[in-house]
Scaffold this active site. Structure first.
Site, PDB file in Angstrom:
ATOM      1  N   HIS A 156      -2.285  -3.957   4.864  1.00 24.15           N
ATOM      2  CA  HIS A 156      -1.919  -3.695   6.266  1.00 24.15           C
ATOM      3  C   HIS A 156      -3.132  -3.487   7.147  1.00 24.15           C
ATOM      4  O   HIS A 156      -4.241  -3.263   6.666  1.00 24.15           O
ATOM      5  CB  HIS A 156      -0.988  -2.483   6.351  1.00 24.15           C
ATOM      6  CG  HIS A 156      -1.607  -1.202   5.870  1.00 24.15           C
ATOM      7  ND1 HIS A 156      -2.061  -0.222   6.725  1.00 24.15           N
ATOM      8  CD2 HIS A 156      -1.860  -0.746   4.625  1.00 24.15           C
ATOM      9  CE1 HIS A 156      -2.545   0.787   6.009  1.00 24.15           C
ATOM     10  NE2 HIS A 156      -2.449   0.496   4.728  1.00 24.15           N
ATOM     11  N   ASP A 212       0.591   3.806   1.717  1.00 23.99           N
ATOM     12  CA  ASP A 212       0.664   4.359   3.074  1.00 23.99           C
ATOM     13  C   ASP A 212       2.134   4.426   3.526  1.00 23.99           C
ATOM     14  O   ASP A 212       2.873   3.455   3.379  1.00 23.99           O
ATOM     15  CB  ASP A 212      -0.130   3.396   3.985  1.00 23.99           C
ATOM     16  CG  ASP A 212      -0.361   3.960   5.367  1.00 23.99           C
ATOM     17  OD1 ASP A 212       0.627   4.391   6.001  1.00 23.99           O
ATOM     18  OD2 ASP A 212      -1.519   3.965   5.819  1.00 23.99           O
ATOM     19  N   CYS A 224       0.869  -1.181   0.000  1.00 21.56           N
ATOM     20  CA  CYS A 224       0.000   0.000   0.000  1.00 21.56           C
ATOM     21  C   CYS A 224       0.908   1.235   0.000  1.00 21.56           C
ATOM     22  O   CYS A 224       2.037   1.199   0.469  1.00 21.56           O
ATOM     23  CB  CYS A 224      -0.883  -0.008   1.247  1.00 21.56           C
ATOM     24  SG  CYS A 224      -1.886   1.492   1.394  1.00 21.56           S
ATOM     25  N   CYS A 265      -6.046   0.440   6.860  1.00 22.86           N
ATOM     26  CA  CYS A 265      -5.798   1.022   5.543  1.00 22.86           C
ATOM     27  C   CYS A 265      -6.914   2.011   5.163  1.00 22.86           C
ATOM     28  O   CYS A 265      -8.080   1.629   5.068  1.00 22.86           O
ATOM     29  CB  CYS A 265      -5.716  -0.098   4.506  1.00 22.86           C
ATOM     30  SG  CYS A 265      -5.295   0.524   2.875  1.00 22.86           S
TER      31      CYS A 265
HETATM   32 ZN   LIG Z   1      -3.278   1.344   3.043  1.00 21.49          ZN
END
Ligand SMILES: [Zn+2]
Length: 510
Positions: free
Chosen positions: A235, A169, A167, A246
């Site tokens: 995650h 992130d 991801c 997420c």
């Molecule tokens: Zn994420």
């Protein structure tokens, strides 16, 4: 100097708690953290690489400290903005505390107009990022002695290429170098919001890789029976699952895993449908608990594809190997994986199991990393990214919570990645009147004629698209940009080619 950042983190945490946390959440988190601290006091795991942990922590600490001291130093500088010798004083403080030569075009004329602190802040973030990137490419702080043998190892597992999509992130930006302890040069990493990677992009990469194997035997000959491994990394947060999971999947771990899995299957189907004759790829699905970096790897089913509901948790492996002999580690971990799922023991999955065992083994060091340096649970379990990285590249960013990635060729096509990034930075910076610093980047291959000029045109185009998508924030100076390109064939550092904090540029208050 770090006090300001910590205070800021505390304020942000407070703001969040007013909005979403309940007393039960807080109690649960405290129980979670206390449990980890109690375990922490025991010795490190026998399979942990303590020397590597020390080196990784030293690099992470000093890199982040360089970003985190910007805000408190600028607060100090702001006090002098109406003094007669303001520019001299500001430069002194900038040199002494930030090791930066502050830009005179942002310091002058403060007797007429207020100092544009937001722009100065973004300039300092960008300059610090440039120093960070220069160090990464010249000093190679994350290179390991074992990197040279890595290709041989993955081929012994039956793979010739590793293509990972975590991801976007920032809490997953250290997935390759820290959480999985893989050499960053040995793994293709492309991050997308929610690990919802671009199937066509991966398809294009697969064609490129297989063509090179056929024509140049790089990384190995096409006659070798190895496969392309595509992994998606989602995650979740074990302490605050409903709030700190997420953002792209509404903080729902099951949806995050399903979303990533759907892209993996689409990619596999795409390869099989487009290139018959047995062409296929292997898939892997990995989850990361962003509180403590413990991974879970989904076990392959009878077809060899990740099973959405059956996974092996690295914490189980950590506990089960607490007294293992390092020499037996691979066998012990492989047996644990086989116990977890009998389907896995087939010959077909042998290489995959070997690779899974390596990842779980490597993650033991990272579990101790978080236990030893962060009391078993990061204090910044939520977002604390320092800037947004948008475009193509960012190999040098291998640290947790430093950068929110938006891997894209056009803002329009990947609008969700950009929107999630701005949403995160609205909470971190914009709400407090500080801009979101956005590094717009395009890597190119210098051996292709005209590639640099096209990369420069591309970052300019991305900047325009950002301004058009967020006109209000741009007008108010709440999105600041730095435009950089990089010749990735030459292994050079980045080259700054423009941006809103440059003299006479747009993107701020005038
Ligand atoms: Zn994420």
């Amino acid at each position: 100097m770090l006090a300001g950042r910590q205070k800021r983190a505390g304020q942000l945490g407070q703001a969040r708690s007013n909005r979403v946390r309940t007393a039960a959440d807080v109690a649960r988190r405290q129980r979670f953290a206390t449990g980890n601290v109690a375990r922490l006091r025991s010795d490190s795991h026998p399979l942990t690489n303590a020397a590597e942990n020390d080196a990784l922590h030293a690099y992470e600490s000093r890199s982040k400290a360089a970003f985190d001291k910007i805000e408190p130093v600028l607060k100090e500088i702001a006090q002098y903005q109406h003094d007669n010798n303001f520019v001299v004083k500001a430069q002194e403080l900038g040199r002494l505390l930030l090791s930066l030569e502050l830009p005179s075009h942002l310091l002058e004329n403060t007797w007429i107009a207020p100092l544009d602190m937001g722009k100065l802040y973004a300039w300092c973030v960008f300059e610090t990022f440039q120093l960070f990137a220069d160090e990464f490419y010249s000093e190679k702080p994350l290179a390991q002695k074992s990197d040279a043998g890595f290709q041989g190892f993955i081929e012994s597992c039956g793979f010739h290429t590793l293509d990972f999509s975590p991801c976007a992130d920032g809490r997953l930006a250290h997935t390759i170098s820290y959480v999985l302890r893989l050499p960053y040069k040995g793994v293709r990493r492309k991050s997308y919001a929610g690990a919802m990677f671009d199937v066509e992009d991966s398809l294009q990469k697969w064609v490129e890789v297989e063509h090179k194997r056929l024509s140049e035997s790089i990384p190995n000959s096409a006659s070798e029976p190895t496969r392309y491994l595509k992994a998606a990394v989602y995650h979740y947060s074990s302490s605050l699952p409903d709030q700190e999971g997420c953002a792209a999947h509404g903080s729902d771990a099951v949806k995050a895993a399903e979303g990533a899995m759907s892209r993996l299957l689409a990619f596999q189907q795409g390869v099989q449908n487009s290139f018959c004759c047995g062409a296929s790829i292997d898939l892997m699905l990995i989850g990361i608990d962003t509180d403590n970096d413990v991974i879970r790897i989904h076990c392959p089913d009878t077809n060899g594809n990740p099973d959405g509901e059956n996974y092996i948790d690295a914490q189980e492996v950590y506990d089960a190997t607490r007294h293992a002999n390092p020499g037996d580690s691979e066998r012990v971990i492989s047996e644990l994986i086989a116990q977890k799922n009998p389907a896995i023991s087939s010959e077909f999955n042998k290489g995959l199991v070997k690779f899974m065992a390596r990842l779980l083994f490597n993650n033991i060091s990272q579990i101790d990393y978080v236990r030893n340096y962060f009391n078993g649970c990061y204090s910044d379990i939520g977002h604390q990214e320092r800037f947004i990285g948008m475009g193509i590249g960012f190999e040098e960013v291998q640290l947790r919570n430093l950068t929110y990635f938006a891997y894209l060729k056009t803002v329009e096509q990947n609008a969700i990645d950009v929107d999630v990034g701005i949403m995160i930075f609205t909470g971190l910076n914009i709400k407090r009147g500080l801009p979101a610093p956005v590094v717009i980047r395009y890597d190119y291959h210098g051996n292709v004629p005209g590639a640099r000029a096209r990369a420069v045109a591309k970052v300019e185009c991305l900047q325009q698209a950002m301004m058009a998508r967020f006109p209000q924030q741009t007008q108010q100076g709440l999105i600041q940009t730095m435009l950089v390109v990089r010749d990735c064939s030459a292994d050079n550092s980045i080259e700054v080619v423009g941006g809103s904090t440059q003299p006479g540029e747009v993107g701020g208050r005038h």
